[in-house]
Motif scaffolding. Structure first.
Motif, mmCIF file in Angstrom:
data_model
loop_
_atom_site.group_PDB
_atom_site.id
_atom_site.type_symbol
_atom_site.label_atom_id
_atom_site.label_comp_id
_atom_site.label_asym_id
_atom_site.label_seq_id
_atom_site.Cartn_x
_atom_site.Cartn_y
_atom_site.Cartn_z
ATOM 1 N N SER A 9 67.428 94.190 72.786
ATOM 2 C CA SER A 9 65.904 93.960 72.308
ATOM 3 C C SER A 9 64.816 95.016 72.443
ATOM 4 N N HIS A 10 65.211 95.502 73.927
ATOM 5 C CA HIS A 10 64.055 96.690 74.222
ATOM 6 C C HIS A 10 64.872 98.202 74.339
ATOM 7 N N ASN A 11 65.866 98.277 73.757
ATOM 8 C CA ASN A 11 66.720 99.445 73.724
ATOM 9 C C ASN A 11 65.855 100.195 72.775
ATOM 10 N N LEU A 38 59.069 89.219 56.411
ATOM 11 C CA LEU A 38 59.083 87.774 56.405
ATOM 12 C C LEU A 38 59.431 87.134 57.760
ATOM 13 N N ARG A 39 60.539 87.793 58.163
ATOM 14 C CA ARG A 39 61.076 87.254 59.387
ATOM 15 C C ARG A 39 60.134 87.436 60.552
ATOM 16 N N GLN A 40 59.154 88.368 60.411
ATOM 17 C CA GLN A 40 58.323 88.670 61.558
ATOM 18 C C GLN A 40 57.152 87.717 61.680
ATOM 19 N N ASP A 47 53.222 87.927 70.936
ATOM 20 C CA ASP A 47 52.641 89.259 70.818
ATOM 21 C C ASP A 47 53.669 90.583 70.728
ATOM 22 N N ARG A 48 54.926 90.107 70.967
ATOM 23 C CA ARG A 48 55.837 91.121 70.562
ATOM 24 C C ARG A 48 55.669 91.669 69.016
ATOM 25 N N MET A 49 55.420 90.509 68.361
ATOM 26 C CA MET A 49 55.376 90.939 66.870
ATOM 27 C C MET A 49 54.245 91.724 66.193
ATOM 28 N N GLY A 101 67.749 76.586 78.698
ATOM 29 C CA GLY A 101 67.755 76.896 77.134
ATOM 30 C C GLY A 101 68.025 78.178 76.537
ATOM 31 N N HIS A 102 67.892 79.200 77.481
ATOM 32 C CA HIS A 102 68.495 80.506 77.235
ATOM 33 C C HIS A 102 69.838 80.852 77.573
ATOM 34 N N GLY A 103 70.444 82.190 77.153
ATOM 35 C CA GLY A 103 71.678 82.519 77.561
ATOM 36 C C GLY A 103 71.751 82.908 79.080
ATOM 37 N N SER A 124 68.973 88.042 73.197
ATOM 38 C CA SER A 124 67.575 87.683 72.423
ATOM 39 C C SER A 124 67.874 87.972 70.896
ATOM 40 N N ALA A 125 67.072 87.021 70.259
ATOM 41 C CA ALA A 125 66.984 86.885 68.782
ATOM 42 C C ALA A 125 66.353 88.036 67.980
ATOM 43 N N ARG A 126 65.997 89.151 68.699
ATOM 44 C CA ARG A 126 65.640 90.317 68.176
ATOM 45 C C ARG A 126 66.737 90.809 67.075
ATOM 46 N N GLN A 321 56.657 86.098 80.833
ATOM 47 C CA GLN A 321 56.211 87.634 80.295
ATOM 48 C C GLN A 321 55.432 87.456 79.218
ATOM 49 N N ARG A 322 55.854 86.889 78.224
ATOM 50 C CA ARG A 322 55.264 86.681 76.754
ATOM 51 C C ARG A 322 56.385 85.762 75.925
ATOM 52 N N SER A 323 56.128 85.049 74.748
ATOM 53 C CA SER A 323 57.211 84.376 74.037
ATOM 54 C C SER A 323 56.404 83.815 72.969
HETATM 55 C C1 LIG Z 1 61.839 90.735 69.317
HETATM 56 C C2 LIG Z 1 61.873 89.273 68.519
HETATM 57 O O1 LIG Z 1 62.055 88.289 69.063
HETATM 58 C C3 LIG Z 1 62.108 88.198 70.371
HETATM 59 C C4 LIG Z 1 63.262 87.163 70.713
HETATM 60 C C5 LIG Z 1 63.194 86.556 72.139
HETATM 61 C C6 LIG Z 1 64.308 85.762 72.407
HETATM 62 O O2 LIG Z 1 64.326 85.500 73.842
HETATM 63 O O3 LIG Z 1 65.346 85.509 71.674
HETATM 64 C C7 LIG Z 1 62.254 86.831 72.795
HETATM 65 C C8 LIG Z 1 60.982 87.651 72.339
HETATM 66 O O4 LIG Z 1 61.046 88.956 72.814
HETATM 67 P P1 LIG Z 1 60.172 89.479 73.958
HETATM 68 O O5 LIG Z 1 60.440 89.025 75.306
HETATM 69 O O6 LIG Z 1 60.398 91.074 73.869
HETATM 70 O O7 LIG Z 1 58.708 89.176 73.684
HETATM 71 C C9 LIG Z 1 60.815 87.760 71.093
HETATM 72 O O8 LIG Z 1 59.803 88.366 70.516
HETATM 73 C C10 LIG Z 1 62.183 89.657 67.123
HETATM 74 O O9 LIG Z 1 62.126 88.221 66.532
HETATM 75 O O10 LIG Z 1 61.837 90.664 66.340
#
Ligand SMILES: C=C(O[C@@H]1CC(C(=O)O)=C[C@@H](OP(=O)(O)O)[C@H]1O)C(=O)O
Ligand SMILES: Cc1cc2nc3c(=O)[nH]c(=O)nc-3n(C[C@H](O)[C@H](O)[C@H](O)COP(=O)(O)O)c2cc1C
Length: 376
Positions: A9-11, A38-40, A47-49, A101-103, A124-126, A321-323
């Motif tokens: 996700s952050h690489n 569209l996916r975004q 806020d990541r988007m 709920g997460h991995g 992450s679903a990134r 952090q954010r979500s």
């Molecule tokens: C980056 C995307 O989704 C991410 C999926 C995600 C998770 O935990 O699945 C956590 C969030 O990332 P972050 O912690 O950096 O805010 C979402 O933003 C994306 O859809 O492109």
């Protein structure tokens, strides 16, 4: 046809290799980028988007706008890498409070990690961004045969927003069910309220495949069945917790005579209704394939969840952090594209062809043969 993805996700970014698209298919990069945008989107994203602006780079397998039969490799950069590059390979990004709920927890236990960073980066679903890029190439292959895949949101939390008749034009054009400020006021209020409460929402997505011939998939072996292949690929989208075809669970209360779809001859073999959702015996039956997917609420919560801190093994609340608050619209775009991959794969398995012209010839022969069964 197959694909693999890599990337965290952050690489630096995300990578996919898609193998099996025949030569001669026109590949429009703009269409891939459109699907990525569209996916975004969708109400409830975090806020990541605002940081990401996904655009694909096609590294190989396409020349002068056409596939050449070689593996197609794709790259989507992570803009957030700019904020992470100085610390990504250092200490300091540890995450000790596994989120229910997460991995996080099963991943840490499985790999013998002491904290969750390595898991969450890949879980992450990134990563679904690059699956969308793969699927949007598959969509372009399928469109040559007038096969369309589209998805839309049926509900978010308790609020139902099934599309009205007029919406289908929008769905076709943008392939996406955008929230309408006036019509979906109730929903927007719900998402805003849940966000203020530090909580999250799930929902239901419907996916339709139109224009498929009968006979994709197979009844002869468990792992060739089309419904199994579709369900497997959809269930592999993060957050998806259920998949049903046609009437699905609601069909269980009907009698067989009410459930099953009578066969008639009317410009070909047709069905009077489509409770089966277009699949019988693990094969497409020529009707629309209709799938519903259940999306669970997002695990990362501003208000936190009870957990154990992996450092001191004490009761704790999850760190935040954010979500995203809800990703049902985004999930609809991902599901559409993973479905497009399975359909393209099964289509190519049936009709073959190293060059598109071979695929077309084989497809047209098949349609002719089926027509001759009933009309000589
Ligand atoms: C980056 C995307 O989704 C991410 C999926 C995600 C998770 O935990 O699945 C956590 C969030 O990332 P972050 O912690 O950096 O805010 C979402 O933003 C994306 O859809 O492109
Ligand atoms: C497009 C998309 C975006 C997501 N964004 C987030 C997010 O911001 N925070 C989060 O905790 N989970 C998010 N998720 C869900 C998690 O990735 C998912 O719940 C987690 O990987 C566990 O997998 P599972 O739900 O399939 O069990 C998102 C899912 C999708 C499809």
């Amino acid at each position: 046809m197959r694909y693999l993805t890599a990337g965290e996700s952050h690489n630096k970014g995300l990578v996919a290799i898609l193998e099996g698209i025949p030569a001669g298919v026109s590949i429009d990069e703009n269409y891939i980028n459109f699907e990525l945008s569209l996916r975004q989107g969708g109400y409830g994203r975090g806020d990541r988007m605002k940081i990401e602006k996904d655009r694909v780079e096609i590294i190989s397998g396409v020349r002068m706008g056409y596939s050449i039969g070689s593996p197609i490799s794709l790259f989507i950069p992570n803009n957030d890498w700019q904020n992470y590059k100085d610390k990504y390979h250092q200490q300091g990004l540890e995450y000790y409070t596994p989120r229910p709920g997460h991995g996080d927890l099963p991943g840490v236990l499985k790999y013998n990690f002491t904290e969750c960073r390595n898991v969450l980066e890949r879980a992450s679903a990134r990563e679904t961004a690059v699956r969308v890029a793969v699927g949007s190439i598959c969509q372009q292959f399928l469109s040559i045969f007038n096969i369309k895949v589209y998805s839309y949101v049926l509900s978010i939390g308790p609020v139902k927003i099934p599309p009205k008749a007029d919406d289908y034009t929008k769905i076709y054009q943008s392939q996406f069910y955008t929230l309408d400020k006036d019509r979906d006021e109730e929903l927007i209020e719900l998402v805003d309220r849940v966000k203020r409460d530090g909580d999250s929402l799930g929902g239901v997505v419907e996916t339709v495949i139109e224009g498929l011939p009968p006979g994709l998939g197979n009844y002869i072996q468990h792992d060739l069945k089309l419904d199994g292949l579709l369900a497997g690929e959809i269930m592999a989208v993060p957050s998806v917790k259920g998949v049903e075809f046609g009437l699905g669970f609601s069909g269980t209360s009907l009698l067989g005579s009410q459930f099953h779809d009578p066969i008639v001859l009317k410009d070909g073999v047709k069905r009077l209704k489509n409770n089966a959702g277009g699949i019988e015996g693990g094969m497409s039956n020529g009707e629309k394939i209709v799938i519903r997917s259940a999306i669970k609420p997002i695990p990362t919560l501003l208000k936190g969840m009870d957990t154990i801190n992996l450092k001191n093994k004490e009761k704790s609340s999850t760190d935040y952090q954010r979500s995203d608050v809800t990703v049902v619209p985004a999930a609809s775009v991902v599901i559409k594209n993973v479905v497009a991959f399975v359909i393209a794969q099964q289509f190519h398995l049936k009709f073959g062809g190293d060059h598109l012209n071979d695929t077309l010839k084989s497809y047209n022969n098949y349609l002719k043969r089926i027509e001759e069964i009933f009309y000589g």
